[in-house]
Scaffold this motif. Sequence first.
Motif, mmCIF file in Angstrom:
data_model
loop_
_atom_site.group_PDB
_atom_site.id
_atom_site.type_symbol
_atom_site.label_atom_id
_atom_site.label_comp_id
_atom_site.label_asym_id
_atom_site.label_seq_id
_atom_site.Cartn_x
_atom_site.Cartn_y
_atom_site.Cartn_z
ATOM 1 N N ILE A 1 55.567 29.445 57.510
ATOM 2 C CA ILE A 1 56.277 30.442 56.707
ATOM 3 C C ILE A 1 56.850 29.743 55.482
ATOM 4 O O ILE A 1 57.635 28.806 55.608
ATOM 5 N N TRP A 2 56.443 30.204 54.294
ATOM 6 C CA TRP A 2 56.806 29.536 53.039
ATOM 7 C C TRP A 2 57.866 30.361 52.313
ATOM 8 O O TRP A 2 57.615 31.480 51.889
ATOM 9 N N THR A 3 59.067 29.797 52.159
ATOM 10 C CA THR A 3 60.157 30.484 51.459
ATOM 11 C C THR A 3 60.817 29.546 50.439
ATOM 12 O O THR A 3 62.019 29.617 50.226
ATOM 13 N N ALA A 4 60.008 28.690 49.816
ATOM 14 C CA ALA A 4 60.556 27.645 48.944
ATOM 15 C C ALA A 4 60.801 28.155 47.530
ATOM 16 O O ALA A 4 60.257 27.656 46.551
ATOM 17 N N GLY A 5 61.633 29.177 47.423
ATOM 18 C CA GLY A 5 62.056 29.651 46.119
ATOM 19 C C GLY A 5 61.181 30.750 45.535
ATOM 20 O O GLY A 5 60.166 31.141 46.111
ATOM 21 N N VAL A 6 61.609 31.244 44.377
ATOM 22 C CA VAL A 6 60.902 32.327 43.691
ATOM 23 C C VAL A 6 60.745 31.977 42.219
ATOM 24 O O VAL A 6 61.444 31.113 41.687
ATOM 25 N N VAL A 7 59.802 32.653 41.572
ATOM 26 C CA VAL A 7 59.631 32.554 40.121
ATOM 27 C C VAL A 7 59.540 33.968 39.558
ATOM 28 O O VAL A 7 59.259 34.918 40.287
ATOM 29 N N ALA A 8 59.779 34.094 38.268
ATOM 30 C CA ALA A 8 59.744 35.407 37.630
ATOM 31 C C ALA A 8 58.374 36.042 37.773
ATOM 32 O O ALA A 8 57.347 35.368 37.865
ATOM 33 N N SER A 9 58.360 37.357 37.788
ATOM 34 C CA SER A 9 57.109 38.108 37.856
ATOM 35 C C SER A 9 56.154 37.665 36.743
ATOM 36 O O SER A 9 56.581 37.416 35.606
ATOM 37 N N PRO A 10 54.853 37.571 37.040
ATOM 38 C CA PRO A 10 53.872 37.217 36.003
ATOM 39 C C PRO A 10 53.857 38.192 34.829
ATOM 40 O O PRO A 10 53.307 37.876 33.772
ATOM 41 N N LEU A 11 54.480 39.362 34.983
ATOM 42 C CA LEU A 11 54.544 40.319 33.877
ATOM 43 C C LEU A 11 55.208 39.703 32.651
ATOM 44 O O LEU A 11 54.833 39.994 31.510
ATOM 45 N N ILE A 12 56.201 38.850 32.866
ATOM 46 C CA ILE A 12 56.960 38.265 31.758
ATOM 47 C C ILE A 12 56.048 37.443 30.852
ATOM 48 O O ILE A 12 56.212 37.426 29.625
ATOM 49 N N ALA A 13 55.064 36.766 31.435
ATOM 50 C CA ALA A 13 54.167 35.930 30.633
ATOM 51 C C ALA A 13 53.277 36.751 29.712
ATOM 52 O O ALA A 13 52.731 36.218 28.734
ATOM 53 N N PRO B 1 53.507 54.635 26.625
ATOM 54 C CA PRO B 1 54.357 54.317 25.468
ATOM 55 C C PRO B 1 55.841 54.466 25.815
ATOM 56 O O PRO B 1 56.204 55.216 26.727
ATOM 57 N N TYR B 2 56.679 53.763 25.090
ATOM 58 C CA TYR B 2 58.119 53.828 25.335
ATOM 59 C C TYR B 2 58.871 53.657 24.024
ATOM 60 O O TYR B 2 58.330 53.147 23.042
ATOM 61 N N ASP B 3 60.113 54.076 24.029
ATOM 62 C CA ASP B 3 61.030 53.772 22.934
ATOM 63 C C ASP B 3 62.009 52.677 23.348
ATOM 64 O O ASP B 3 62.419 51.848 22.542
ATOM 65 N N TYR B 4 62.390 52.728 24.625
ATOM 66 C CA TYR B 4 63.244 51.702 25.222
ATOM 67 C C TYR B 4 62.581 51.272 26.533
ATOM 68 O O TYR B 4 62.133 52.119 27.309
ATOM 69 N N ILE B 5 62.542 49.968 26.765
ATOM 70 C CA ILE B 5 61.971 49.482 28.019
ATOM 71 C C ILE B 5 62.968 48.546 28.693
ATOM 72 O O ILE B 5 63.604 47.710 28.033
ATOM 73 N N VAL B 6 63.153 48.743 29.988
ATOM 74 C CA VAL B 6 64.025 47.888 30.796
ATOM 75 C C VAL B 6 63.138 47.143 31.777
ATOM 76 O O VAL B 6 62.537 47.749 32.675
ATOM 77 N N LEU B 7 63.042 45.845 31.618
ATOM 78 C CA LEU B 7 62.162 45.031 32.447
ATOM 79 C C LEU B 7 62.937 44.448 33.621
ATOM 80 O O LEU B 7 63.781 43.577 33.448
ATOM 81 N N ALA B 8 62.648 44.967 34.804
ATOM 82 C CA ALA B 8 63.268 44.467 36.030
ATOM 83 C C ALA B 8 62.199 44.313 37.112
ATOM 84 O O ALA B 8 62.320 44.859 38.205
ATOM 85 N N PRO B 9 61.106 43.572 36.792
ATOM 86 C CA PRO B 9 59.997 43.468 37.746
ATOM 87 C C PRO B 9 60.260 42.518 38.904
ATOM 88 O O PRO B 9 59.425 42.385 39.804
ATOM 89 N N GLY B 10 61.411 41.832 38.877
ATOM 90 C CA GLY B 10 61.754 40.956 39.996
ATOM 91 C C GLY B 10 61.003 39.638 39.958
ATOM 92 O O GLY B 10 60.624 39.144 38.895
ATOM 93 N N SER B 11 60.771 39.092 41.134
ATOM 94 C CA SER B 11 60.172 37.767 41.241
ATOM 95 C C SER B 11 59.078 37.769 42.293
ATOM 96 O O SER B 11 58.926 38.723 43.063
ATOM 97 N N ILE B 12 58.326 36.680 42.311
ATOM 98 C CA ILE B 12 57.321 36.471 43.346
ATOM 99 C C ILE B 12 57.607 35.130 44.008
ATOM 100 O O ILE B 12 58.398 34.326 43.512
ATOM 101 N N THR B 13 56.965 34.890 45.123
ATOM 102 C CA THR B 13 57.150 33.627 45.833
ATOM 103 C C THR B 13 56.639 32.464 44.988
ATOM 104 O O THR B 13 55.532 32.522 44.445
ATOM 105 N N ARG B 14 57.455 31.430 44.873
ATOM 106 C CA ARG B 14 57.039 30.246 44.126
ATOM 107 C C ARG B 14 56.148 29.375 45.001
ATOM 108 O O ARG B 14 56.538 28.984 46.104
ATOM 109 N N THR B 15 54.954 29.091 44.521
ATOM 110 C CA THR B 15 54.038 28.219 45.263
ATOM 111 C C THR B 15 53.676 27.014 44.396
ATOM 112 O O THR B 15 53.905 27.001 43.193
ATOM 113 N N PHE B 16 53.105 26.020 45.041
ATOM 114 C CA PHE B 16 52.680 24.813 44.346
ATOM 115 C C PHE B 16 51.212 24.556 44.682
ATOM 116 O O PHE B 16 50.639 25.195 45.567
#
Length: 453
Positions: free
Chosen positions: A262-274, A103-118
């Motif tokens: 080696i795949w480095t074609a960008g990033v997307v937000a962490s799946p936590l946001i969804a 549980p929390y009263d204040y939450i700071v979401l900074a989970p970063g990103s993951i590798t963007r794949t297609f």
Amino acid sequence: MTRPRILVVGAGFAGVECVRRLERKLSPDEADVTLVTPFAYQLYLPLLPQVASGVLTPQSIAVSLRRSKKYRTRIIPGGAIGVDLKSKVCVIRTITDEIVNEPYDYIVLAPGSITRTFDIPGLTDHAFGMKTLAEAAYIRDHVISQLDLADASQDPVERASRLQFVVVGGGYAGTETAACLQRLTHAAVKRYPRLDPGLIKWHLIDIAPKLMPELGDKLGSSAQEILRRRGIEISLGTSIAKAGPEEVTFTDGRVIPTRTLIWTAGVVASPLIATLGAETVKGRLAVAPEMNLPGDDGVFALGDSAAVPDLAKGDGAMCPPTAQHALRQGKHVADNVIASLRGQAMKPYVHKDLGLVVDLGGTDAVSKPLGIELRGLPAQAVARGYHWSALRTNVAKTRVMTNWLLNAVAGDDFVRTGFQARKAARLKDFEYTDAYLTPEQVRAQVEGSGRPE
């Protein structure tokens, strides 16, 4: 009365800067601060290509969060896999695979990103990423092992395929990775008298028409010229059609025999946001300029997973997912959390971009600090000076500087640790993207209807 509970998710640039500022500005009896992270270190991501090439040791860019005795933040070793905004509960999977409700009263979401794949056939099964410390160390082992295996092989076709390397992504991560690893193989092959140096080929490809367009035409062209002079083949307007264990097919029809993609074609937000069920902008959580979530009291988001309005640019621009923004957002959001806690007014985040630096290894670099275009040694000095100053502790700064000096004096070494001796690991094995819950599973977990499957 119990103290307010501040929960920070993620130990990247944004999360750690936020926690440290909260510790400095809040008295111990004002709030309890908790940090959720699977690894008790802050990773300096921009220097990962130098770990992959062996210029830096892995621990030199992994800054321990437990080293100092003065910090009072509680660290939960695990990953946040869901957030119930209504109940103010974060669902965490600990490193012992136990699922707990925090549980929390204040939450700071900074989970970063993951590798963007297609949805490219074979991509996640056969490609490596460059997003974690483990991946960087693993790739170094893999690349050096390709030289060893090529040297041991009697089959010229196998030997040629092991000595071709493909990097997808013409941004900073991909360009620096290709540049640094090409230097490593160029130096290493001299120690393999049976191998023809001409067989070593590096391919850097990107679907965009320009390499690192943020640098501008002149510096981007300079970077391309440096890489091509080294023998790196650059293909723009091209991507991967499919990937296999021994070859990669480009979208222009070319088939490249290789064991290294080696795949480095960008990033997307962490799946936590969804899992929040809140409004997003291209997958990033839509927040106000103060970095709070409108309509949800006590929810803040920043860094790669948040669409923070870039007020310095205007015209609806969003802050890019860069270290310089994450560092400053971390401090700013901590101030806004404290303001909210104390019933004071929050302030919007404003930061004018300081420029870009690209380290291509050796004396090669291109940089654009404060709009000034630099090349060669001056650019290298600016790039490394910026990275060095951004490291959070004196121990990390000393390790990195020592590694740089040692590499400059003694050159590269070609030791592989044996990380990949038993089982091959690829993109899908490092980022645990299948660990997150759906919003429905989060609600079921919070309401106590059992462990989500």
